[in-house]
Enzyme design. Structure first.
Site, PDB file in Angstrom:
ATOM      1  N   ASP A  29      -5.506   1.758  -4.434  1.00  0.00           N
ATOM      2  CA  ASP A  29      -4.967   1.799  -3.642  1.00  0.00           C
ATOM      3  C   ASP A  29      -4.224   0.645  -3.813  1.00  0.00           C
ATOM      4  OD1 ASP A  29      -7.658   0.489  -2.748  1.00  0.00           O
ATOM      5  OD2 ASP A  29      -6.982   0.267  -0.301  1.00  0.00           O
ATOM      6  N   HIS A  70      -2.544   0.622   6.815  1.00  0.00           N
ATOM      7  CA  HIS A  70      -2.864   1.143   5.375  1.00  0.00           C
ATOM      8  C   HIS A  70      -3.075   2.348   5.058  1.00  0.00           C
ATOM      9  CE1 HIS A  70      -4.494  -0.754   1.685  1.00  0.00           C
ATOM     10  NE2 HIS A  70      -5.593   0.166   1.434  1.00  0.00           N
ATOM     11  N   CYS A  99       1.016  -1.649   0.272  1.00  0.00           N
ATOM     12  CA  CYS A  99      -0.515   0.252  -0.111  1.00  0.00           C
ATOM     13  C   CYS A  99       0.944   0.968  -0.325  1.00  0.00           C
ATOM     14  CB  CYS A  99      -1.502   0.059   1.235  1.00  0.00           C
ATOM     15  SG  CYS A  99      -0.370  -0.115   3.031  1.00  0.00           S
TER      16      CYS A  99
END
Length: 167
Positions: free
Chosen positions: A136, A124, A72
């Protein structure tokens, strides 16, 4: 005062006026150029977004920083560096800690959205692309998805850099 001195003085008035007007015009023009340069020097959101979109479908690998695999924060770091030369910290937590915080109501396209159990336990990060959506890198690879999904817990937002927008 002699007659010739008065003639020189009256002859100088229009010349001085022209010089003054010219100086004013040059100053105004250079000021306008500077103001214009400021707005065009700002990196554009579309540049960042196009780079991010190029990687849709790229597979997720923990610790990967691209361009063939991403995690991420590797994805957000890569996209910002590759598109506009902006360096971001390596991890999601470090990206949150090292960038300017914004509130949910002030989020702009290109800002980063963070997820986890708290602001000090971020796991994240994704890039906000407008209309409640983000791009993402997660276990399905690089995708666009809703920010507010049942599997994500939003803990904060940040503004990594100023961007200009078309709309």
């Amino acid at each position: 005062m002699s007659h010739s001195h008065r003639n020189i003085k009256s002859a100088l008035k229009p010349i001085l006026l022209i010089v003054a007007l010219f100086s004013f015009a040059v100053t105004a023009f250079s000021f306008a150029q500077e103001a214009n340069a400021d707005s065009t020097d700002e990196p554009h959101y579309s540049t960042v977004y196009k780079e991010a979109k190029k990687h849709l479908g790229t597979s997720y690998v923990y610790g990967a920083v691209g361009p063939t695999h991403f995690d991420c924060s590797g994805f957000t770091k890569y996209v910002y560096k590759k598109s506009i030369g902006k360096s971001l910290p390596r991890t999601a937590q470090a990206q949150y800690n090292g960038t300017k915080k914004v509130s949910k109501k002030n989020i702009q396209k290109g800002d980063l959205v963070y997820f986890g159990s708290s602001k000090s336990s971020i796991s994240h990060v994704g890039m906000y692309i407008g209309n409640g959506r983000m791009i993402d890198s997660q276990n399905r690879g690089v995708v666009t998805e809703q920010v507010y999904a049942p599997w994500w817990h939003v803990v904060g937002f940040s503004h990594p850099t100023d961007l200009s927008y078309d709309d």
